[in-house]
Design a protein around this motif. Structure first.
Motif, PDB file in Angstrom:
ATOM      1  N   ILE A  71      56.229   8.509  21.354  1.00  0.00           N
ATOM      2  CA  ILE A  71      57.190   7.740  20.551  1.00  0.00           C
ATOM      3  C   ILE A  71      56.739   7.737  19.098  1.00  0.00           C
ATOM      4  N   LEU A  72      55.433   7.865  18.896  1.00  0.00           N
ATOM      5  CA  LEU A  72      54.900   7.891  17.530  1.00  0.00           C
ATOM      6  C   LEU A  72      55.515   9.023  16.722  1.00  0.00           C
ATOM      7  N   GLU A  73      55.726  10.187  17.328  1.00  0.00           N
ATOM      8  CA  GLU A  73      56.341  11.301  16.602  1.00  0.00           C
ATOM      9  C   GLU A  73      57.782  10.989  16.212  1.00  0.00           C
ATOM     10  N   ILE A  74      58.459  10.187  17.026  1.00  0.00           N
ATOM     11  CA  ILE A  74      59.843   9.841  16.730  1.00  0.00           C
ATOM     12  C   ILE A  74      59.934   8.983  15.476  1.00  0.00           C
ATOM     13  N   ILE A  75      58.922   8.150  15.239  1.00  0.00           N
ATOM     14  CA  ILE A  75      58.956   7.303  14.033  1.00  0.00           C
ATOM     15  C   ILE A  75      58.141   7.913  12.890  1.00  0.00           C
ATOM     16  N   GLY A  76      57.814   9.201  13.005  1.00  0.00           N
ATOM     17  CA  GLY A  76      57.255   9.923  11.860  1.00  0.00           C
ATOM     18  C   GLY A  76      55.786  10.232  11.876  1.00  0.00           C
ATOM     19  N   GLY A  77      55.040   9.796  12.893  1.00  0.00           N
ATOM     20  CA  GLY A  77      53.598  10.025  12.912  1.00  0.00           C
ATOM     21  C   GLY A  77      53.208  11.234  13.751  1.00  0.00           C
ATOM     22  N   TYR A  78      51.914  11.318  14.050  1.00  0.00           N
ATOM     23  CA  TYR A  78      51.387  12.411  14.866  1.00  0.00           C
ATOM     24  C   TYR A  78      50.311  11.829  15.768  1.00  0.00           C
ATOM     25  N   THR A  79      50.493  11.958  17.067  1.00  0.00           N
ATOM     26  CA  THR A  79      49.622  11.317  18.048  1.00  0.00           C
ATOM     27  C   THR A  79      48.163  11.727  17.923  1.00  0.00           C
ATOM     28  N   VAL A  80      47.900  13.000  17.680  1.00  0.00           N
ATOM     29  CA  VAL A  80      46.519  13.500  17.661  1.00  0.00           C
ATOM     30  C   VAL A  80      45.704  12.845  16.552  1.00  0.00           C
ATOM     31  N   GLN A 166      47.736  25.000  15.294  1.00  0.00           N
ATOM     32  CA  GLN A 166      48.694  24.318  16.175  1.00  0.00           C
ATOM     33  C   GLN A 166      49.061  22.945  15.621  1.00  0.00           C
ATOM     34  N   ALA A 167      48.049  22.219  15.174  1.00  0.00           N
ATOM     35  CA  ALA A 167      48.292  20.873  14.655  1.00  0.00           C
ATOM     36  C   ALA A 167      49.195  20.900  13.425  1.00  0.00           C
ATOM     37  N   LEU A 168      48.923  21.814  12.499  1.00  0.00           N
ATOM     38  CA  LEU A 168      49.746  21.913  11.286  1.00  0.00           C
ATOM     39  C   LEU A 168      51.187  22.283  11.619  1.00  0.00           C
ATOM     40  N   LEU A 169      51.354  23.196  12.569  1.00  0.00           N
ATOM     41  CA  LEU A 169      52.708  23.589  12.970  1.00  0.00           C
ATOM     42  C   LEU A 169      53.452  22.420  13.607  1.00  0.00           C
ATOM     43  N   ARG A 170      52.775  21.701  14.499  1.00  0.00           N
ATOM     44  CA  ARG A 170      53.415  20.582  15.175  1.00  0.00           C
ATOM     45  C   ARG A 170      53.756  19.460  14.204  1.00  0.00           C
ATOM     46  N   ILE A 171      52.840  19.160  13.292  1.00  0.00           N
ATOM     47  CA  ILE A 171      53.111  18.118  12.296  1.00  0.00           C
ATOM     48  C   ILE A 171      54.341  18.481  11.478  1.00  0.00           C
ATOM     49  N   THR A 172      54.428  19.730  11.059  1.00  0.00           N
ATOM     50  CA  THR A 172      55.562  20.173  10.251  1.00  0.00           C
ATOM     51  C   THR A 172      56.877  20.057  11.014  1.00  0.00           C
ATOM     52  N   VAL A 173      56.880  20.483  12.279  1.00  0.00           N
ATOM     53  CA  VAL A 173      58.098  20.384  13.090  1.00  0.00           C
ATOM     54  C   VAL A 173      58.498  18.927  13.280  1.00  0.00           C
ATOM     55  N   TYR A 174      57.519  18.062  13.579  1.00  0.00           N
ATOM     56  CA  TYR A 174      57.810  16.642  13.767  1.00  0.00           C
ATOM     57  C   TYR A 174      58.347  16.005  12.489  1.00  0.00           C
ATOM     58  N   LYS A 175      57.763  16.356  11.361  1.00  0.00           N
ATOM     59  CA  LYS A 175      58.213  15.768  10.099  1.00  0.00           C
ATOM     60  C   LYS A 175      59.632  16.223   9.761  1.00  0.00           C
ATOM     61  N   LEU A 176      59.926  17.496   9.994  1.00  0.00           N
ATOM     62  CA  LEU A 176      61.274  18.002   9.721  1.00  0.00           C
ATOM     63  C   LEU A 176      62.301  17.278  10.584  1.00  0.00           C
ATOM     64  N   PHE A 177      61.952  17.081  11.861  1.00  0.00           N
ATOM     65  CA  PHE A 177      62.844  16.340  12.755  1.00  0.00           C
ATOM     66  C   PHE A 177      63.038  14.905  12.262  1.00  0.00           C
ATOM     67  N   ALA A 180      65.096  14.705   9.067  1.00  0.00           N
ATOM     68  CA  ALA A 180      66.470  15.139   9.317  1.00  0.00           C
ATOM     69  C   ALA A 180      67.314  13.983   9.849  1.00  0.00           C
ATOM     70  N   TYR A 181      66.749  13.231  10.814  1.00  0.00           N
ATOM     71  CA  TYR A 181      67.571  12.154  11.381  1.00  0.00           C
ATOM     72  C   TYR A 181      67.495  10.863  10.571  1.00  0.00           C
ATOM     73  N   ILE A 182      66.357  10.629   9.884  1.00  0.00           N
ATOM     74  CA  ILE A 182      66.209   9.343   9.201  1.00  0.00           C
ATOM     75  C   ILE A 182      66.811   9.343   7.797  1.00  0.00           C
ATOM     76  N   LEU A 183      66.963  10.521   7.185  1.00  0.00           N
ATOM     77  CA  LEU A 183      67.532  10.590   5.837  1.00  0.00           C
ATOM     78  C   LEU A 183      68.803  11.423   5.768  1.00  0.00           C
ATOM     79  N   VAL A 184      68.764  12.643   6.314  1.00  0.00           N
ATOM     80  CA  VAL A 184      69.907  13.551   6.165  1.00  0.00           C
ATOM     81  C   VAL A 184      71.156  13.001   6.854  1.00  0.00           C
TER      82      VAL A 184
END
Length: 326
Positions: A71-80, A166-177, A180-184
């Motif tokens: 759920i942390l990724e949904i509100i903009g963070g990264y679990t790791v 892997q971490a950088l890629l996942r963070i970027t994908v999560y942030k884009l998501f 996208a939903y919180i502002l766009v």
């Protein structure tokens, strides 16, 4: 925990759905009120839902804990990065300058007498609250990237079974998501000018950042905390006290009789109990606390507790002022 999860998610997503469907398009007070509620929902998700899941205490089932933790990724963070900063560093080296990243903040803030003091710290008790407000905003933009690079340098990603790439890629994908939903989407469908949407987004983060900081800071950055430094022995650093004694000496409870606050913030007003028993769900802290206090008294150990939330905040503000002057 399931009821609490539903309530917190609803507090975050119901205002969001209302907003993107045009509710509040003709009323700025209602529009910004929805963003404010989202900020409170974001806080509740962080303290009362995600926090337990990332400690593995939400459920006896590891798969459930893992699922809820994201759920942390949904509100903009990264679990790791959250697990490394909080579970590994903060819970192991509480209030140890240079190891506990919760007190190793920007140079403008001095949270420990072991940290360098500069002239501007004299005024931190005034301006610190602004930096508290932007805490989650910084977290959702740059902090995860900075942390994951630093953790790679210190070999802290290995136990999380993730590589830097892997971490950088996942963070970027999560942030884009997230953005996208919180502002766009609100910009496209909320029926308000883009700058009002951005203002609402900032209001949400200012609300969450300030509230979360006011929950965590009075638990550790107060005059009663020990702020011990590790001792050098045999070329290695060792804690002066045993781990459990160190945790009790550097942690403070507050508002133990405020059941509404305790319910909303996931029992984090029982911070001593949480630090001693991070593997136990927070719903049990109210029953554990009297036992811990009794045992601490039996062994002559400090047990710091502030009777109310406001008194805890006042003690933290006094500590900020003290750290800026001594």
């Amino acid at each position: 925990m399931w009821v609490k999860t539903i309530v917190m998610l609803a507090l975050y997503f119901v205002p969001y759905v209302l907003m993107v469907t045009g509710v509040g398009a003709g009323n700025l007070w209602l529009f910004f009120g929805l963003w404010f509620l989202m900020g409170m929902g974001m806080s509740g998700i962080g303290t009362a839902v995600m926090h337990d899941a990332n400690h593995g205490t939400y459920s006896p089932d590891k798969k459930v804990n893992n699922f809820i933790s994201h759920i942390l990724e949904i509100i903009g963070g990264y679990t790791v990065t959250w697990k490394i900063q909080h579970n590994v560093l903060h819970h192991t080296y509480t209030n140890v300058a240079g190891l506990d990243e919760d007190i190793d903040s920007i140079i403008l803030l001095r949270f420990s007498p072991r940290q360098p003091r500069y002239w501007f710290h004299r005024y931190q008790y005034i301006y610190a609250w602004f930096f508290y407000m932007i805490m989650t905003l910084f977290w959702m933009t740059a902090k995860d990237y900075l942390q994951v690079v630093r953790y790679k340098q210190h070999d802290l990603l290995i136990k999380q079974k993730v590589s830097l790439k892997q971490a950088l890629l996942r963070i970027t994908v999560y942030k884009l998501f997230y953005y996208a939903y919180i502002l766009v989407l609100p910009i496209l469908f909320a029926g308000q000018p883009w700058y009002f949407v951005v203002m609402g987004f900032l209001l949400m983060h200012f609300t969450a950042g300030l509230f979360l900081s006011c929950i965590f800071q009075p638990s550790h950055v107060v005059e009663e905390s020990a702020f011990a430094s590790p001792l050098q022995m045999d070329g290695k650093r060792h804690m002066e006290d045993t781990w459990a004694v160190h945790e009790v000496a550097n942690t403070t409870d507050f508002a133990p009789h405020n059941h509404i606050l305790s319910w909303f913030i996931g029992g984090l007003n029982y911070q001593i109990e949480h630090h001693l028993f991070p593997g136990i769900c927070h719903v049990h802290y109210t029953k554990i606390a009297p036992i811990v206090q009794s045992v601490a008294e039996d062994y002559g150990l400090p047990y710091h507790v502030q009777p109310t939330f406001l008194q805890a905040l006042r003690k933290h503000a006094e500590m900020l002022k003290m750290l800026g002057r001594e």
